[in-house]
Design a protein around this motif. Sequence first.
Motif, mmCIF file in Angstrom:
data_model
loop_
_atom_site.group_PDB
_atom_site.id
_atom_site.type_symbol
_atom_site.label_atom_id
_atom_site.label_comp_id
_atom_site.label_asym_id
_atom_site.label_seq_id
_atom_site.Cartn_x
_atom_site.Cartn_y
_atom_site.Cartn_z
ATOM 1 N N GLU A 54 -24.218 10.670 -50.768
ATOM 2 C CA GLU A 54 -24.148 9.670 -51.848
ATOM 3 C C GLU A 54 -23.274 8.485 -51.456
ATOM 4 O O GLU A 54 -22.422 8.016 -52.215
ATOM 5 C CB GLU A 54 -23.659 10.304 -53.150
ATOM 6 N N ALA A 55 -23.475 8.059 -50.216
ATOM 7 C CA ALA A 55 -22.713 6.923 -49.677
ATOM 8 C C ALA A 55 -23.632 6.180 -48.705
ATOM 9 O O ALA A 55 -24.722 6.660 -48.405
ATOM 10 C CB ALA A 55 -21.478 7.431 -48.953
ATOM 11 N N ASP A 56 -23.216 5.004 -48.268
ATOM 12 C CA ASP A 56 -23.991 4.308 -47.236
ATOM 13 C C ASP A 56 -23.453 4.749 -45.883
ATOM 14 O O ASP A 56 -22.349 4.357 -45.491
ATOM 15 C CB ASP A 56 -23.855 2.790 -47.381
ATOM 16 N N VAL A 57 -24.236 5.557 -45.203
ATOM 17 C CA VAL A 57 -23.780 6.096 -43.923
ATOM 18 C C VAL A 57 -24.490 5.375 -42.780
ATOM 19 O O VAL A 57 -25.722 5.282 -42.765
ATOM 20 C CB VAL A 57 -24.036 7.619 -43.820
ATOM 21 N N TYR A 58 -23.707 4.881 -41.859
ATOM 22 C CA TYR A 58 -24.238 4.195 -40.674
ATOM 23 C C TYR A 58 -23.840 4.950 -39.417
ATOM 24 O O TYR A 58 -22.769 5.558 -39.356
ATOM 25 C CB TYR A 58 -23.686 2.769 -40.574
ATOM 26 N N ILE A 59 -24.699 4.855 -38.417
ATOM 27 C CA ILE A 59 -24.455 5.496 -37.125
ATOM 28 C C ILE A 59 -24.311 4.406 -36.062
ATOM 29 O O ILE A 59 -25.235 3.600 -35.861
ATOM 30 C CB ILE A 59 -25.677 6.363 -36.720
ATOM 31 N N LYS A 60 -23.190 4.382 -35.374
ATOM 32 C CA LYS A 60 -23.030 3.484 -34.229
ATOM 33 C C LYS A 60 -23.474 4.287 -33.019
ATOM 34 O O LYS A 60 -22.777 5.232 -32.598
ATOM 35 C CB LYS A 60 -21.559 3.052 -34.119
ATOM 36 N N PHE A 61 -24.630 3.931 -32.463
ATOM 37 C CA PHE A 61 -25.209 4.774 -31.416
ATOM 38 C C PHE A 61 -24.825 4.305 -30.022
ATOM 39 O O PHE A 61 -25.460 3.447 -29.415
ATOM 40 C CB PHE A 61 -26.731 4.865 -31.542
ATOM 41 N N GLU A 62 -23.778 4.911 -29.498
ATOM 42 C CA GLU A 62 -23.243 4.524 -28.198
ATOM 43 C C GLU A 62 -24.048 5.084 -27.019
ATOM 44 O O GLU A 62 -23.822 4.692 -25.875
ATOM 45 C CB GLU A 62 -21.772 4.937 -28.112
ATOM 46 N N GLY A 63 -24.975 5.976 -27.347
ATOM 47 C CA GLY A 63 -25.891 6.454 -26.306
ATOM 48 C C GLY A 63 -26.760 5.339 -25.752
ATOM 49 O O GLY A 63 -27.372 5.487 -24.690
ATOM 50 N N ALA A 64 -26.815 4.204 -26.465
ATOM 51 C CA ALA A 64 -27.630 3.068 -26.016
ATOM 52 C C ALA A 64 -26.935 2.216 -24.949
ATOM 53 O O ALA A 64 -27.480 1.205 -24.512
ATOM 54 C CB ALA A 64 -28.012 2.202 -27.212
ATOM 55 N N ASN A 65 -25.764 2.609 -24.521
ATOM 56 C CA ASN A 65 -25.079 1.882 -23.436
ATOM 57 C C ASN A 65 -25.744 2.152 -22.081
ATOM 58 O O ASN A 65 -26.486 3.121 -21.938
ATOM 59 C CB ASN A 65 -23.604 2.292 -23.396
ATOM 60 N N PRO A 66 -25.459 1.303 -21.088
ATOM 61 C CA PRO A 66 -26.156 1.427 -19.789
ATOM 62 C C PRO A 66 -26.061 2.806 -19.129
ATOM 63 O O PRO A 66 -27.029 3.254 -18.523
ATOM 64 C CB PRO A 66 -25.493 0.363 -18.914
ATOM 65 N N THR A 67 -24.909 3.474 -19.224
ATOM 66 C CA THR A 67 -24.869 4.822 -18.645
ATOM 67 C C THR A 67 -24.943 5.891 -19.746
ATOM 68 O O THR A 67 -24.717 7.072 -19.485
ATOM 69 C CB THR A 67 -23.619 5.070 -17.742
ATOM 70 N N GLY A 68 -25.254 5.478 -20.958
ATOM 71 C CA GLY A 68 -25.515 6.441 -22.024
ATOM 72 C C GLY A 68 -24.311 6.918 -22.798
ATOM 73 O O GLY A 68 -24.421 7.892 -23.551
ATOM 74 N N SER A 69 -23.167 6.243 -22.651
ATOM 75 C CA SER A 69 -22.016 6.599 -23.494
ATOM 76 C C SER A 69 -21.102 5.391 -23.710
ATOM 77 O O SER A 69 -21.225 4.368 -23.021
ATOM 78 C CB SER A 69 -21.200 7.747 -22.888
ATOM 79 N N PHE A 70 -20.165 5.565 -24.666
ATOM 80 C CA PHE A 70 -19.203 4.510 -25.009
ATOM 81 C C PHE A 70 -18.269 4.166 -23.857
ATOM 82 O O PHE A 70 -17.585 3.142 -23.893
ATOM 83 C CB PHE A 70 -18.365 4.934 -26.218
ATOM 84 N N LYS A 71 -18.221 5.005 -22.844
ATOM 85 C CA LYS A 71 -17.270 4.787 -21.745
ATOM 86 C C LYS A 71 -17.513 3.460 -21.031
ATOM 87 O O LYS A 71 -16.595 2.898 -20.429
ATOM 88 C CB LYS A 71 -17.352 5.920 -20.734
ATOM 89 N N ASP A 72 -18.739 2.949 -21.105
ATOM 90 C CA ASP A 72 -19.068 1.688 -20.426
ATOM 91 C C ASP A 72 -18.231 0.514 -20.948
ATOM 92 O O ASP A 72 -17.907 -0.408 -20.202
ATOM 93 C CB ASP A 72 -20.557 1.373 -20.592
ATOM 94 N N ARG A 73 -17.887 0.559 -22.242
ATOM 95 C CA ARG A 73 -17.090 -0.541 -22.830
ATOM 96 C C ARG A 73 -15.718 -0.665 -22.159
ATOM 97 O O ARG A 73 -15.222 -1.769 -21.939
ATOM 98 C CB ARG A 73 -16.810 -0.262 -24.312
ATOM 99 N N GLY A 74 -15.116 0.491 -21.909
ATOM 100 C CA GLY A 74 -13.797 0.463 -21.276
ATOM 101 C C GLY A 74 -13.905 0.232 -19.782
ATOM 102 O O GLY A 74 -13.041 -0.410 -19.172
ATOM 103 N N MET A 75 -14.991 0.760 -19.211
ATOM 104 C CA MET A 75 -15.106 0.703 -17.755
ATOM 105 C C MET A 75 -15.360 -0.727 -17.268
ATOM 106 O O MET A 75 -14.881 -1.102 -16.205
ATOM 107 C CB MET A 75 -16.213 1.654 -17.290
#
Length: 356
Positions: A54-75
């Motif tokens: 009963e809320a607006d739930v959003y998904i930030k999908f970090e699997g869409a990064n070049p190597t498939g995870s959020f680690k690319d942002r830091g790397m």
Amino acid sequence: MTTTEDARIAMLNWPGVVEAYRKYLPVPAEAEVVTLREGGTPLYFAPRLSKLKEADVYIKFEGANPTGSFKDRGMTVAITMAKHSGAKAVVCASTGNTSAASAAYAARAGLRSIVLIPSGYIALGKLAQALIYGAKVVQIKGNFDRALEIVRELGETGLVTVVNSINPYRIEGQKTGAFEVVDALGFAPSHHFIPVGNAGNITAYWKGYNEYLSDNKCSSVPKMMGFQAEGAAPIVKGEIVRFPDTVATAIRVGNPASWKGALAAASESEGTIGAVTDKEILAAYTYLAREESIFCEPASAAAVAGLMKTTVPRRSTVVCVLTGHGLKDPDTAITQIEVPGAVEATLEAITKEVGI
Ligand code: AN7
């Protein structure tokens, strides 16, 4: 301008997180940016989860990064800075995703990448990535925490640059996830659910939300809701876990490097650090695939498993970060379903099999 042209320009223009958020990052103008055009990942509205909570739930999908995870942002930031400072080799300890990202960005930069991983506890896709991008992969007879201890010692020799999140440039890059959430929504969510392993990402998101608040890009910050796996929940238990264990190998960490950062994020935001069982993680993992058509890896599902057992205010806006792609860990996926045996290659056998 035609719609096709708009689409083409939007597609070509995303420059990666350093160029997109340069103002907030410590990258000197003269540094050559090492990027695979990471970030710019989708923020999906999740209709069934929203109905359920009963809320607006959003998904930030970090699997869409070049190597498939959020680690690319830091790397991208860590490798840009390592290259800029004249480093020749980078090293990391990893439960898998950091090794994949480090290997890929080091290859782009022309640096040597050395990765230490816990033997037997790294998902198949991640191992494949580190190897194929050309890293020197060392599987150790010990867990992630031990690997990180050795990496710290290697760093002290001055021969290699450490690109774990103890390298502050990693946190700097990862905070751009929070910027993107606010840029996409136009405001900050009320609750931000996130898996916690070594605790760098929750630290980074909290930093990002606060920097956007200071810059008047949003007028509030979310409650930070971090979730560890119950068998690897040192922050929840308040003590180091010597033998952490969970199906979510990415967060199989017993002594998180950013322990204090995670505690600060939870307490300053009036959020929490909680624990979810492997059963709850796998239930959320399957639910996300079946109900929201999002295939994430088990560690990522810990965020949604946390949401499942948390009451959020009606009509509030909730974001869950799904940190890595499901294809990273195909072995876990196929243990969750019965893999069908072969049937005769006839129309009759097949119609019988599928029941139509
Ligand atoms: C999919 O790759 O630590 O709390 O070495 O791969 O910032 O550690 C991965 C962590 C969540 C936890 N989800 O983030 C590594 C590594 C996924 C991950 C986490 C990781 P942190």
